[in-house]
Design a protein around this motif. Structure first.
Motif, PDB file in Angstrom:
ATOM      1  N   ALA A  46      40.586  35.237  25.494  1.00  0.00           N
ATOM      2  CA  ALA A  46      39.550  35.085  24.466  1.00  0.00           C
ATOM      3  C   ALA A  46      39.127  36.435  23.907  1.00  0.00           C
ATOM      4  CB  ALA A  46      38.346  34.355  25.055  1.00  0.00           C
ATOM      5  N   ALA A  47      39.011  37.447  24.769  1.00  0.00           N
ATOM      6  CA  ALA A  47      38.630  38.783  24.300  1.00  0.00           C
ATOM      7  C   ALA A  47      39.693  39.371  23.392  1.00  0.00           C
ATOM      8  CB  ALA A  47      38.383  39.696  25.497  1.00  0.00           C
ATOM      9  N   VAL A  48      40.973  39.179  23.739  1.00  0.00           N
ATOM     10  CA  VAL A  48      42.060  39.672  22.882  1.00  0.00           C
ATOM     11  C   VAL A  48      42.011  38.984  21.526  1.00  0.00           C
ATOM     12  CG1 VAL A  48      44.566  39.799  22.630  1.00  0.00           C
ATOM     13  CG2 VAL A  48      43.516  40.281  24.846  1.00  0.00           C
ATOM     14  N   CYS A  49      41.687  37.687  21.511  1.00  0.00           N
ATOM     15  CA  CYS A  49      41.575  36.963  20.242  1.00  0.00           C
ATOM     16  C   CYS A  49      40.426  37.529  19.400  1.00  0.00           C
ATOM     17  CB  CYS A  49      41.346  35.481  20.500  1.00  0.00           C
ATOM     18  SG  CYS A  49      42.778  34.611  21.172  1.00  0.00           S
ATOM     19  N   VAL A  50      39.303  37.822  20.005  1.00  0.00           N
ATOM     20  CA  VAL A  50      38.170  38.372  19.274  1.00  0.00           C
ATOM     21  C   VAL A  50      38.490  39.766  18.742  1.00  0.00           C
ATOM     22  CG1 VAL A  50      35.838  39.308  19.615  1.00  0.00           C
ATOM     23  CG2 VAL A  50      36.391  36.986  20.367  1.00  0.00           C
ATOM     24  N   LEU A  51      39.204  40.562  19.522  1.00  0.00           N
ATOM     25  CA  LEU A  51      39.580  41.909  19.078  1.00  0.00           C
ATOM     26  C   LEU A  51      40.641  41.872  17.997  1.00  0.00           C
ATOM     27  CD1 LEU A  51      39.537  43.612  22.592  1.00  0.00           C
ATOM     28  CD2 LEU A  51      37.999  44.114  20.680  1.00  0.00           C
ATOM     29  N   ASP A  52      41.370  40.732  17.868  1.00  0.00           N
ATOM     30  CA  ASP A  52      42.238  40.450  16.723  1.00  0.00           C
ATOM     31  C   ASP A  52      43.343  41.494  16.545  1.00  0.00           C
ATOM     32  OD1 ASP A  52      43.281  39.119  14.585  1.00  0.00           O
ATOM     33  OD2 ASP A  52      41.805  39.853  13.146  1.00  0.00           O
ATOM     34  N   GLY A  53      44.220  41.562  17.533  1.00  0.00           N
ATOM     35  CA  GLY A  53      45.368  42.444  17.393  1.00  0.00           C
ATOM     36  C   GLY A  53      45.698  43.112  18.708  1.00  0.00           C
ATOM     37  N   PRO A  54      46.809  43.815  18.786  1.00  0.00           N
ATOM     38  CA  PRO A  54      47.094  44.567  20.011  1.00  0.00           C
ATOM     39  C   PRO A  54      45.928  45.486  20.350  1.00  0.00           C
ATOM     40  CG  PRO A  54      48.999  44.572  18.540  1.00  0.00           C
ATOM     41  CD  PRO A  54      47.865  43.976  17.763  1.00  0.00           C
ATOM     42  N   CYS A  55      45.545  45.519  21.605  1.00  0.00           N
ATOM     43  CA  CYS A  55      44.379  46.313  22.001  1.00  0.00           C
ATOM     44  C   CYS A  55      44.579  46.830  23.420  1.00  0.00           C
ATOM     45  CB  CYS A  55      43.107  45.470  21.930  1.00  0.00           C
ATOM     46  SG  CYS A  55      43.169  43.988  22.938  1.00  0.00           S
ATOM     47  N   PRO A  56      43.921  47.930  23.768  1.00  0.00           N
ATOM     48  CA  PRO A  56      44.010  48.429  25.139  1.00  0.00           C
ATOM     49  C   PRO A  56      43.487  47.397  26.133  1.00  0.00           C
ATOM     50  CG  PRO A  56      43.065  50.087  23.681  1.00  0.00           C
ATOM     51  CD  PRO A  56      43.115  48.807  22.905  1.00  0.00           C
ATOM     52  N   LEU A  57      44.153  47.292  27.263  1.00  0.00           N
ATOM     53  CA  LEU A  57      43.752  46.310  28.278  1.00  0.00           C
ATOM     54  C   LEU A  57      42.331  46.568  28.754  1.00  0.00           C
ATOM     55  CD1 LEU A  57      44.336  43.981  30.213  1.00  0.00           C
ATOM     56  CD2 LEU A  57      45.437  45.653  31.748  1.00  0.00           C
ATOM     57  N   HIS A  58      41.973  47.836  28.940  1.00  0.00           N
ATOM     58  CA  HIS A  58      40.637  48.107  29.466  1.00  0.00           C
ATOM     59  C   HIS A  58      39.545  47.706  28.471  1.00  0.00           C
ATOM     60  CE1 HIS A  58      41.128  51.816  27.051  1.00  0.00           C
ATOM     61  NE2 HIS A  58      39.805  51.856  27.037  1.00  0.00           N
ATOM     62  N   VAL A  59      39.825  47.793  27.147  1.00  0.00           N
ATOM     63  CA  VAL A  59      38.840  47.356  26.158  1.00  0.00           C
ATOM     64  C   VAL A  59      38.685  45.840  26.203  1.00  0.00           C
ATOM     65  CG1 VAL A  59      38.306  47.238  23.696  1.00  0.00           C
ATOM     66  CG2 VAL A  59      39.246  49.345  24.670  1.00  0.00           C
ATOM     67  N   ALA A  60      39.836  45.128  26.251  1.00  0.00           N
ATOM     68  CA  ALA A  60      39.772  43.665  26.330  1.00  0.00           C
ATOM     69  C   ALA A  60      39.043  43.225  27.601  1.00  0.00           C
ATOM     70  CB  ALA A  60      41.191  43.081  26.289  1.00  0.00           C
ATOM     71  N   ALA A  61      39.301  43.914  28.715  1.00  0.00           N
ATOM     72  CA  ALA A  61      38.623  43.562  29.968  1.00  0.00           C
ATOM     73  C   ALA A  61      37.130  43.824  29.870  1.00  0.00           C
ATOM     74  CB  ALA A  61      39.236  44.350  31.121  1.00  0.00           C
ATOM     75  N   GLY A  62      36.746  44.914  29.191  1.00  0.00           N
ATOM     76  CA  GLY A  62      35.333  45.208  29.026  1.00  0.00           C
ATOM     77  C   GLY A  62      34.636  44.167  28.176  1.00  0.00           C
ATOM     78  N   VAL A  63      35.284  43.730  27.106  1.00  0.00           N
ATOM     79  CA  VAL A  63      34.694  42.692  26.259  1.00  0.00           C
ATOM     80  C   VAL A  63      34.576  41.381  27.030  1.00  0.00           C
ATOM     81  CG1 VAL A  63      35.066  41.286  24.192  1.00  0.00           C
ATOM     82  CG2 VAL A  63      35.468  43.763  24.112  1.00  0.00           C
ATOM     83  N   ALA A  64      35.618  41.061  27.816  1.00  0.00           N
ATOM     84  CA  ALA A  64      35.632  39.795  28.552  1.00  0.00           C
ATOM     85  C   ALA A  64      34.752  39.828  29.793  1.00  0.00           C
ATOM     86  CB  ALA A  64      37.067  39.456  28.953  1.00  0.00           C
ATOM     87  N   GLY A  65      34.450  41.026  30.302  1.00  0.00           N
ATOM     88  CA  GLY A  65      33.707  41.123  31.548  1.00  0.00           C
ATOM     89  C   GLY A  65      34.556  40.759  32.743  1.00  0.00           C
ATOM     90  N   VAL A  66      35.843  41.071  32.680  1.00  0.00           N
ATOM     91  CA  VAL A  66      36.774  40.753  33.763  1.00  0.00           C
ATOM     92  C   VAL A  66      36.867  41.952  34.698  1.00  0.00           C
ATOM     93  CG1 VAL A  66      39.180  40.227  34.320  1.00  0.00           C
ATOM     94  CG2 VAL A  66      38.067  39.114  32.382  1.00  0.00           C
ATOM     95  N   ALA A  67      36.603  41.734  35.982  1.00  0.00           N
ATOM     96  CA  ALA A  67      36.579  42.847  36.946  1.00  0.00           C
ATOM     97  C   ALA A  67      37.975  43.248  37.385  1.00  0.00           C
ATOM     98  CB  ALA A  67      35.731  42.455  38.169  1.00  0.00           C
ATOM     99  N   GLU A  68      38.922  42.313  37.442  1.00  0.00           N
ATOM    100  CA  GLU A  68      40.285  42.596  37.886  1.00  0.00           C
ATOM    101  C   GLU A  68      41.252  42.307  36.742  1.00  0.00           C
ATOM    102  OE1 GLU A  68      41.135  43.923  40.669  1.00  0.00           O
ATOM    103  OE2 GLU A  68      39.178  43.884  41.668  1.00  0.00           O
ATOM    104  N   PRO A  69      41.358  43.198  35.771  1.00  0.00           N
ATOM    105  CA  PRO A  69      42.143  42.889  34.570  1.00  0.00           C
ATOM    106  C   PRO A  69      43.641  42.720  34.830  1.00  0.00           C
ATOM    107  CG  PRO A  69      41.390  45.175  34.549  1.00  0.00           C
ATOM    108  CD  PRO A  69      40.684  44.510  35.667  1.00  0.00           C
ATOM    109  N   LEU A  70      44.224  43.478  35.797  1.00  0.00           N
ATOM    110  CA  LEU A  70      45.672  43.363  36.027  1.00  0.00           C
ATOM    111  C   LEU A  70      46.042  41.979  36.560  1.00  0.00           C
ATOM    112  CD1 LEU A  70      46.523  46.873  37.519  1.00  0.00           C
ATOM    113  CD2 LEU A  70      47.003  46.013  35.223  1.00  0.00           C
ATOM    114  N   ALA A  71      45.252  41.477  37.489  1.00  0.00           N
ATOM    115  CA  ALA A  71      45.528  40.141  38.015  1.00  0.00           C
ATOM    116  C   ALA A  71      45.366  39.087  36.924  1.00  0.00           C
ATOM    117  CB  ALA A  71      44.605  39.838  39.194  1.00  0.00           C
TER     118      ALA A  71
END
Length: 848
Positions: free
Chosen positions: A233-258
């Protein structure tokens, strides 16, 4: 209702396999593709005309049932040996059709694989459809045709719409539907069932995600788990290729790699590169935003994205997406940013920002909406028909008149554009709008062939094409600095005029590297100018490809203003190659365009007549020209000489040179350049005129003057990388020397011309030079290798065998290094050699 469209190539490939009736010639056709792509329909179409067809389908709930698939096939066996015996006992070919093979039970697939490896006397074909490639490993690779089904192309999408609804979309509407559904027939039919045709035909109306796709995406999100779903959902909101850490920050995901691993396994995300993620399928974004995220969650994610944005533009955009109602302050910032981006000709981003500003400022929505419309037209994202209708319904402001004029000009309707722009000029109160109106009027005047008026408007104008217009009306030297795509285009046009083909190509390729940033018009003109450069440089296949791409871009954007220019350039190549019918069709199409396009069509018509050896046709095409055609005045003079009118030819040549100097002086005055004397015509134009003077002196038996003129023509072309022009001079020079009785010297000129014409595929000129060489008593060299080398390949091979480098060969044959490399690769393949040493030995020895 089953509808089958767009799979003719796949049908032909599979039917070729089915037509092989040799015993033991068993085959597997493995049809792969995503859900709904048409695998089942394709297999049903294939099986409909076959006898002895057995059908089965895997089911996810039955994948653990041993021999369940064999039971569906009605073989009455369980195991590979028994299946071999059963197949061998049956007369005639057997076709097994297996749908959803990814869910077939493993014992059945192993039995079928065993049978395919061991059956000898029977003819067996297996048609299997899978959603992934896992089942493919169970079939013997040497007997398997793997066929990947991709989405339908735009033409097939249009045909499917017509058959299902009775509505046939335009090419642009079909292209949008293809992009929205990825050409997936299931998703397309779902959309056709949910959305009224009037909305599908409105290119400015947003389309919902197809229900079939939404169901699939929601199931995948559920299977991936909450953390992975939130990351998607965070990647969809950011609308395009984006850094994983930014998408994780928007989503509030603590373990982004998993979470990323689970999202990748579910087919939702992919890694663009290390640490950068994107949606696996862009069309899934709407499904996530519409159905998985509610309005409040979506707004909350946009607010988080704004807080984490690395620049003010990104922050403003996300804040606008999170806004609930009017926000004058935010709208003001967005409008200022959008206008700055428009002034920098970043049209797609400008349209986005101005559109967002219009949504948040109801009082300014009309004006901002028209500024956004300008940006969308330039970017190629507007629907010209719908936009014109909406603009006419708005109050009659100056901005509305400008936007209407811009839309009409882009569509090639010059009279309507002229009426709107001239009407709005007195009311264009701000310098910004006045500059825009003047810039469009300058382009309009250029397309009408009014160079003086174009120069006058261009002095007051602003816009992406002002440098391009200036280059055409002045032929001034190219400026050293060029930053924007429009400035690069203008510099490229000036460089092309001044015979700087490498410099022009560099600028034009830089424009195309920018992708969607330049306007549609700039991208089309870049393609057309590249085609002209490639035509002059002898890269004719590349020139035709650029013309085709320009025509395609004009059709996709519904902006045909420059399409006839591309057709005229293509006609010049086809004329020189002797493709008479194709050249005539392109010329006729270009004649239907603007006066500037008709001028280019006249160039092509002159070249077509010259290629045919039709001197009267050259004269007729010249007299029918709408403007002046300076690069072909040498051909006109040569035609007049051929028609026995040397005095008229000399007057025309003197007049052409005088008119060019006058035009350049007048353009310089209008543009305010220093009056240091008009520049000379380009070397290529002077070379063509020198060749014509050589023909004129030759007709008058003025031998010394003719030799000097021909040699002057070749000297002017030296180093310009214009092989066709040099070969034309060699042909004229050599033909005249042959008539003087100087056959040996003539043959040297004619052989060089012949080699160039062969390399270019200029058939009429190959035939002409061959006849001249025969008259010299020179037969063309035969291919002694026995490998079927063409004349151009043989010429390149002989030069390479002498130890010459590719660049030396190119210089000797008056072709490009790229052309030499192309022919040499074919020589090595045909002769099965790997080095120049082997090539030299083989050519010395002859055929074995």
């Amino acid at each position: 209702m089953t509808v089958f469209v767009g799979r003719e190539a796949e049908l032909a490939m599979i039917r070729e396999v089915l037509a092989d009736e040799r015993p033991g010639g068993h085959r597997v056709v493995l049809i792969e593709g995503p859900e709904g792509i048409g695998k089942t329909t394709l297999m049903a179409r294939l099986a409909a005309g076959l006898d002895r067809v057995r059908r089965a389908s895997g089911a996810e709930s039955e994948s653990g049932l041993p021999y369940g698939l064999l039971d569906q096939l009605g073989t009455g066996v369980s195991g590979g040996p028994e299946l071999v015996a059963a197949v061998e006992r049956r007369p005639g070919p057997v076709t097994l059709v297996i749908d959803n093979a990814q869910w077939a039970d493993e014992p059945s697939l192993q039995a079928i694989s065993y049978m395919l490896r061991r059956v000898r006397s029977a003819r067996v074909v297996v048609l299997a459809a899978v959603r992934d490639t896992a089942a493919g490993r169970l079939f013997p690779a040497d007997h398997t045709l793997r066929l990947r089904l991709d989405g339908l192309d735009a033409d097939a999408v249009g045909e499917l719409c017509a058959r299902v609804t009775g509505w046939r979309p335009s090419p642009r509407e079909a292209a949008r539907l293809r992009a929205h559904t990825e050409g997936n027939p299931l998703h397309l039919r779902s959309l056709l069932g949910d959305v009224p045709v009037r909305r599908l035909a409105d290119l400015d109306a947003a389309l919902p995600a197809p229900r079939s796709l939404t169901r699939r995406v929601l199931a995948d999100l559920a299977a991936a788990g909450p953390a992975a779903a939130d990351l998607v959902a965070a990647v969809c909101v950011l609308d395009g290729p984006c850094p994983l850490h930014v998408a994780a920050g928007v989503a509030g995901v603590a373990e982004p790699l998993a979470a990323l691993e689970r999202a990748i396994a579910a087919g939702l995300l992919a890694e663009e590169c290390t640490g950068v993620v994107r949606l696996r399928r862009a069309v899934a974004r709407q499904a996530v935003c519409q159905e998985y995220l509610g309005p409040s969650r979506r707004a909350a994610l946009h607010r988080r994205a704004a807080a984490l944005a690395g620049d003010r533009a990104g922050e403003l955009w996300h804040l606008s997406e999170a806004a609930v109602g009017p926000d004058p302050a935010l709208a003001g910032e967005l409008a200022a940013l959008g206008r700055r981006l428009a002034d920098e000709f970043q049209w797609a981003r400008a349209a986005r920002m101005l559109g967002a500003a219009a949504r948040l400022a109801p009082d300014l929505a009309a004006e901002l909406g028209m500024e956004a419309a300008e940006a969308r037209i330039a970017a190629g994202g507007a629907d010209p028909r719908g936009m014109s209708a909406r603009l006419r319904a708005l109050p009659g402001t100056a901005w509305r008149g400008y936007a209407l004029g811009l839309a009409e000009l882009s569509a090639g309707r010059l009279e309507a554009a002229e009426a709107h722009l001239e009407q709005v000029w007195p009311a264009a109160g701000t310098p910004r709008l006045r500059g825009k109106v003047a810039g469009q009027l300058a382009l309009l005047r250029l397309m009408q062939g009014h160079h003086r008026s174009a120069a006058e408007w261009n002095r007051q104008g602003t816009g992406e094409l002002t440098a391009f217009v200036a280059a055409h009306v002045s032929q001034a030297s190219a400026p050293a600095a060029a930053q924007t795509s429009g400035a690069l285009l203008g510099r490229a046009a000036a460089r092309l005029w001044h015979d700087d083909l490498p410099g022009a190509r560099e600028d034009l390729e830089d424009i195309l590297v920018l992708g969607s940033a330049p306007s549609v018009q700039v991208r089309m003109l870049a393609r057309i100018l590249l085609a002209e450069a490639d035509h002059l440089a002898g890269e004719w296949d590349s020139a035709l490809e650029h013309c085709a791409r320009a025509v395609q871009l004009g059709g996709e954007s519904e902006q045909p203003l420059f399409v006839p220019l591309a057709q005229a350039v293509a006609a010049q190549v086809r004329a020189a190659r002797g493709e008479w019918g194709a050249a005539e069709r392109d010329i006729a199409a270009a004649h239907a365009g603007t006066p500037l396009a008709r001028d280019r069509a006249a160039r092509a018509a002159i070249q077509l007549a010259a290629a045919r050896g039709d001197a009267e046709g050259v004269l007729a095409a010249w007299l029918a020209r709408p403007l002046s055609v300076h690069r072909q005045d040498g051909l006109l003079v040569e035609a007049m000489v051929t028609l026995g009118k040397p005095a008229e030819a000399e007057r025309l040549l003197d007049q052409a040179e005088a008119e060019r100097l006058l035009d350049q002086a007048e353009a310089g005055r209008l543009l305010g350049r220093a009056a240091d004397g008009p520049p000379a015509a380009p070397a290529s134009v002077r070379a063509a005129r020198a060749r014509a003077r050589g023909a004129l002196h030759a007709a008058r038996r003025e031998t010394e003057a003719a030799v000097a003129a021909f040699e002057d023509s070749l000297a002017l072309l030296d180093g310009l990388d214009m092989p066709f022009a040099g070969a034309l001079t060699d042909l004229s020079f050599g033909s005249w020397l042959r008539r003087l009785g100087r056959r040996n010297i003539a043959a040297l000129r004619l052989e060089r011309a012949h080699a160039v014409f062969e390399a270019l595929g200029a058939r009429p000129y190959v035939e002409r030079s061959t006849r001249e060489l025969s008259a010299c008593g020179r037969a063309m060299r035969a291919d002694r290798t026995g490998a079927g080398l063409t004349a151009q390949e043989l010429a390149v091979a002989e030069h390479a065998a002498k130890g010459m480098t590719n660049r030396q060969i190119a210089s000797s044959l008056f072709v490009s290094v790229k052309t030499v490399e192309y022919h040499l690769s074919h020589v090595y393949t045909k002769l099965q050699v790997r080095s120049r040493t082997q090539l030299a030995l083989l050519l010395t020895a002859g055929p074995s």
